[in-house]
Every structure is written in structure tokens, then in C-alpha cells.
Write a protein that holds these residues in place. Structure first.
Motif, PDB file in Angstrom:
ATOM      1  N   THR A  96       8.463  16.724  47.299  1.00 41.83           N
ATOM      2  CA  THR A  96       8.480  18.401  47.605  1.00 41.83           C
ATOM      3  C   THR A  96      10.089  18.776  48.106  1.00 41.83           C
ATOM      4  O   THR A  96      10.665  17.919  48.430  1.00 41.83           O
ATOM      5  CB  THR A  96       7.707  18.701  48.728  1.00 41.83           C
ATOM      6  N   ASP A  97      10.183  20.263  48.094  1.00 37.40           N
ATOM      7  CA  ASP A  97      11.417  20.687  48.539  1.00 37.40           C
ATOM      8  C   ASP A  97      11.639  20.880  50.017  1.00 37.40           C
ATOM      9  O   ASP A  97      12.669  20.890  50.673  1.00 37.40           O
ATOM     10  CB  ASP A  97      11.759  21.977  47.853  1.00 37.40           C
ATOM     11  N   ALA A  98      10.330  21.020  50.439  1.00 39.66           N
ATOM     12  CA  ALA A  98      10.521  21.385  52.018  1.00 39.66           C
ATOM     13  C   ALA A  98       9.128  20.925  52.587  1.00 39.66           C
ATOM     14  O   ALA A  98       8.225  20.630  51.973  1.00 39.66           O
ATOM     15  CB  ALA A  98      10.713  22.793  52.348  1.00 39.66           C
ATOM     16  N   ILE A  99       9.195  20.800  53.680  1.00 35.62           N
ATOM     17  CA  ILE A  99       7.751  20.443  54.653  1.00 35.62           C
ATOM     18  C   ILE A  99       7.211  21.268  55.418  1.00 35.62           C
ATOM     19  O   ILE A  99       8.040  22.152  56.345  1.00 35.62           O
ATOM     20  CB  ILE A  99       7.848  18.884  55.508  1.00 35.62           C
ATOM     21  N   LEU A 100       5.981  21.852  55.245  1.00 38.30           N
ATOM     22  CA  LEU A 100       5.145  22.640  56.287  1.00 38.30           C
ATOM     23  C   LEU A 100       4.139  21.800  57.146  1.00 38.30           C
ATOM     24  O   LEU A 100       3.617  21.246  56.553  1.00 38.30           O
ATOM     25  CB  LEU A 100       4.399  23.716  55.555  1.00 38.30           C
ATOM     26  N   GLN A 101       4.882  21.619  58.492  1.00 31.03           N
ATOM     27  CA  GLN A 101       3.986  20.799  59.505  1.00 31.03           C
ATOM     28  C   GLN A 101       3.017  21.731  60.149  1.00 31.03           C
ATOM     29  O   GLN A 101       3.325  22.786  60.677  1.00 31.03           O
ATOM     30  CB  GLN A 101       4.652  20.164  60.242  1.00 31.03           C
ATOM     31  N   VAL A 102       1.534  21.478  59.954  1.00 34.46           N
ATOM     32  CA  VAL A 102       0.538  22.275  60.802  1.00 34.46           C
ATOM     33  C   VAL A 102       0.206  21.514  61.865  1.00 34.46           C
ATOM     34  O   VAL A 102       0.071  20.464  62.195  1.00 34.46           O
ATOM     35  CB  VAL A 102      -0.741  22.384  59.916  1.00 34.46           C
ATOM     36  N   VAL A 103       0.455  22.502  62.997  1.00 34.14           N
ATOM     37  CA  VAL A 103       0.169  21.949  64.392  1.00 34.14           C
ATOM     38  C   VAL A 103      -1.070  22.714  65.029  1.00 34.14           C
ATOM     39  O   VAL A 103      -1.070  24.063  65.207  1.00 34.14           O
ATOM     40  CB  VAL A 103       1.396  21.936  65.271  1.00 34.14           C
ATOM     41  N   ARG A 104      -1.959  22.014  65.629  1.00 29.80           N
ATOM     42  CA  ARG A 104      -2.928  22.695  66.165  1.00 29.80           C
ATOM     43  C   ARG A 104      -2.451  23.323  67.585  1.00 29.80           C
ATOM     44  O   ARG A 104      -1.920  22.642  68.494  1.00 29.80           O
ATOM     45  CB  ARG A 104      -4.205  21.724  66.321  1.00 29.80           C
ATOM     46  N   PHE A 105      -2.996  24.600  67.618  1.00 37.17           N
ATOM     47  CA  PHE A 105      -2.448  25.228  69.043  1.00 37.17           C
ATOM     48  C   PHE A 105      -3.548  26.015  69.638  1.00 37.17           C
ATOM     49  O   PHE A 105      -3.220  27.167  70.346  1.00 37.17           O
ATOM     50  CB  PHE A 105      -1.372  26.384  68.269  1.00 37.17           C
TER      51      PHE A 105
END
Length: 365
Positions: A96-105
Motif C-alpha cells: 500500500t501507499d499509506a496506512i489507515l489505522q482504525v482505533v476504537r474510541f
């Protein structure tokens, strides 16, 4: 096409967010590792300028800029050593070109958390540590391979090894590759490794409609997460993945009232995609006519020939000039003829740096 990998701990809303983004149907049940194979979806970038230009030109087709999202199964502690399904999915992120990190909030005892405690900054540290450990192993292997070439006096190998040594030192200090003191030229030397922590990263803080969202509880957990993300030099956006997924089944005209009922004022998907653009340093320019109106993605700072290459490679080498006008100026004046009459359609050469929202017509040899 740009590719962004969606990562995070198991069961934090990655697949739900992927569904919301792509209107696809991948498993998103309430248990870890429900996504066994990476799911890929191409997402049109929301841009109100595109619809306005389509109306202006009475175009037969509208083609938005696009981003490819890859939903990757949850990582856990030890992923870099193969825990969970770690090695397989870390390899997928490299492409991938970039990373989207999903964080529980949000707090919710009904939704399982793999660590048992809701502390977002710790979740971020777990994921980043696994990415950094995987990178450190890549760097170690590459340095081992370079030893023989360095002994023969290969200067390129020595320069690459010096850059890798800086990265290795950063990893030993608990840093990401992005935090290592390496130059742009050194980044080019190590580019073939596709290091995970050298990729731009955007954090999606996943809230829940009607839930106990951490930014509203004021107990310090939200602030600690924000401070960590900012210290990493990254951006974050808020998103309610479950609500955005539900909105896929709501008619466009009813979405605003649906959001109001749920108390979700912002369009999280729009903010997320625009955040991805900002993280990657991207802008859009437009071409418009009776056949189609289209948005094209380029890196901010691109010259006119480089922008033209997004349309066709010949535009890079055979570029002559481009006609350029800001999208809002074109709409305000009502026609190309009126814009030309008022001197608002500019003729630009090879050195012109394209601006976000330019409408362009290219002439090439």
C-alpha cells in the motif's frame, strides 16, 4: 491508483469502516479475525466541485478521483513474529501507499476488545510496535545481504547500508522509520524494502452513536491518544463506522435527517477521504466537457506536464502548453467564451505548478 491499507487491532471496526467506504459486503461480525483474506474496494473521492462542473458542461459522465482501500485482518501483539495471522497480513500492508489505522474510541461492554481495556494510545503503540518490529527484521535481512557488496567497495551498497543503520538505530530506540533522521535521498535508497513505518499514516478514531465516546468523557484517554498521534507527526479524523455503514442503505436525500436523528453531524467518510488526501499530500485538478467531467489525482507541487501524465504518459514528454482556469472562476463567468473574453483562461507552460481545483486543457505534440 493510490492504495491505502486499513489496519488496527481485531474487532475495532475495520471491516465495518471498509463496508461504509466501499458499500461492499465483507464479514464484520463481533469477533477477531473475521476477515481472513484482504478485501479490496475502489472508492470515489467525494468532491462537490465535480458535480458543479458536470452541470456546467452538461457532461454525459462524471468520474471522480479514486482511492483503493484494502481491508486487512486485525493485528495482535506478536504479529511480527507470526502471532494471529501476522506475517501474512503485514506482507499485504507493504503493497500500500499509506496506512489507515482504525482505533476504537468508545466504551461498550457489549463489544469485545482484544486487550480487555479501552486505552487508545496503547492500542496505537501495539500496532506501531508490530509494524516497526516487522520493518526492523526487513532492515536486518537487507544489511546482511549488503555485507559482501560493501567488501568489494560498492559505494551504492555502502550508502544504502548507512541509511539502513540509521533506521536500525531508530527502531532500537522504539521509533518508527518516519521518525528516523534520514534524508529524502536516503529514503530513495531504501524504497525497495517498502517499509511499513515509512508510509504516511492516518488515524481513524472510531466513535459510536449513542455510546460512551472518549472525547466526551474527559477522563484523559482521548487527550493521551491525540498527543501521541501529534507526536508521531500524523493526523487523525473522527468517524462513526457503524453509522456510516448504515447510511449506505439510506437514500441520499434522507441522509442529513438520519444523521441528525443519530446525533452524528459530520460526514465521517468525507472527512476520512479528505484526510487521506492531506496525509498523502494530494490535490485534484479537473477536465470537463460534454463527454465527461473528471477529477485527476496528483501530488501537490506537480508541474503541468506531470499533471498531464496522470491522463496519458505522452503528456509528460510531448507537453506543449495547457489552458488553465480555477473551477470557481469558470462557474462564476458561465462559459469558456466569457472566461476567455475576460482574460481568465491562462496559457501556462512546463514550469506551471498546478493548483488544487484547476480546470485544465492540455496541448501536446
Amino acid at each position: 491508483m493510490l492504495k491505502i491499507g486499513i489496519v488496527g487491532l481485531p474487532n475495532v471496526g475495520k471491516s465495518t469502516l471498509f463496508n461504509a467506504l466501499t458499500k461492499s459486503a465483507v464479514p464484520a461480525e463481533n469477533y477477531p479475525f473475521c476477515t481472513i483474506d484482504p478485501s479490496v474496494g475502489v472508492v470515489g473521492v467525494p468532491d462537490e466541485r465535480l458535480a458543479a462542473l458536470t452541470d456546467f458542461s452538461k457532461s454525459a459522465k462524471t468520474l471522480p478521483a479514486a482511492i483503493e482501500f484494502v481491508d486487512i485482518a486485525g493485528l495482535v501483539k506478536g504479529a511480527a513474529e507470526g502471532e494471529g495471522l501476522g506475517n501474512q497480513f503485514l506482507a499485504n500492508i507493504r503493497e500500500t501507499d499509506a496506512i489507515l489505522q482504525v482505533v476504537r474510541f468508545f466504551d461498550d461492554t457489549e463489544v469485545h476488545h482484544v486487550e480487555g481495556v479501552i486505552e487508545p494510545y496503547k492500542d496505537i503503540e501495539i500496532i506501531n510496535l508490530e509494524l516497526a518490529l516487522a520493518d526492523a527484521e526487513q532492515v536486518r535481512k537487507r544489511r546482511d545481504k549488503l555485507v559482501r557488496e560493501i567488501k568489494t567497495g560498492n559505494k551504492d551498497a555502502a550508502a544504502e547500508d548507512a541509511a539502513l543503520a540509521k533506521l536500525e538505530q531508530a527502531f532500537m530506540l522504539g521509533k518508527l522509520a518516519l521518525q528516523a533522521d534520514i534524508s529524502d535521498d536516503e529514503k530513495k535508497l531504501v524504497a525497495s524494502l517498502n517499509l511499513l513505518t515509512l508510509k504516511p499514516m492516518l488515524y481513524a478514531l472510531n466513535k459510536k452513536s449513542g455510546g460512551h465516546n472518549l472525547d466526551e468523557l474527559a477522563d484523559g484517554r482521548a487527550e493521551r491518544a491525540h498527543e501521541l498521534i501529534e507526536a508521531l507527526g500524523s493526523r487523525y479524523v473522527f468517524v462513526d463506522a457503524a453509522t456510516e455503514r448504515e447510511l449506505n442503505d439510506v437514500a441520499d436525500d434522507d441522509r442529513a435527517s438520519f444523521r441528525q436523528e443519530l446525533g452524528v453531524a459530520e460526514d465521517g467518510i468525507h472527512d476520512l477521504i479528505r484526510g487521506a488526501y492531506a496525509t498523502l499530500g494530494l490535490i485534484s485538478f479537473f477536465t470537463t466537457g460534454i463527454d465527461e467531467t473528471r477529477a485527476w489525482t496528483i501530488t501537490e507541487g506537480s508541474t503541468a506536464p506531470a499533471a498531464g501524465a496522470a491522463i496519458h504518459n505522452d503528456f509528460l514528454t510531448k507537453f506543449i502548453r495547457a489552458e488553465v482556469i480555477a473551477w470557481h472562476t469558470l462557474l462564476e463567468l458561465g462559459s469558456y467564451a466569457a472566461a476567455r473574453e475576460k482574460g481568465q483562461v491562462r496559457v501556462e507552460g512546463k514550469d506551471y505548478v498546478v493548483r488544487d481545483g484547476d480546470v485544465m486543457v492540455f496541448l501536446h505534440g
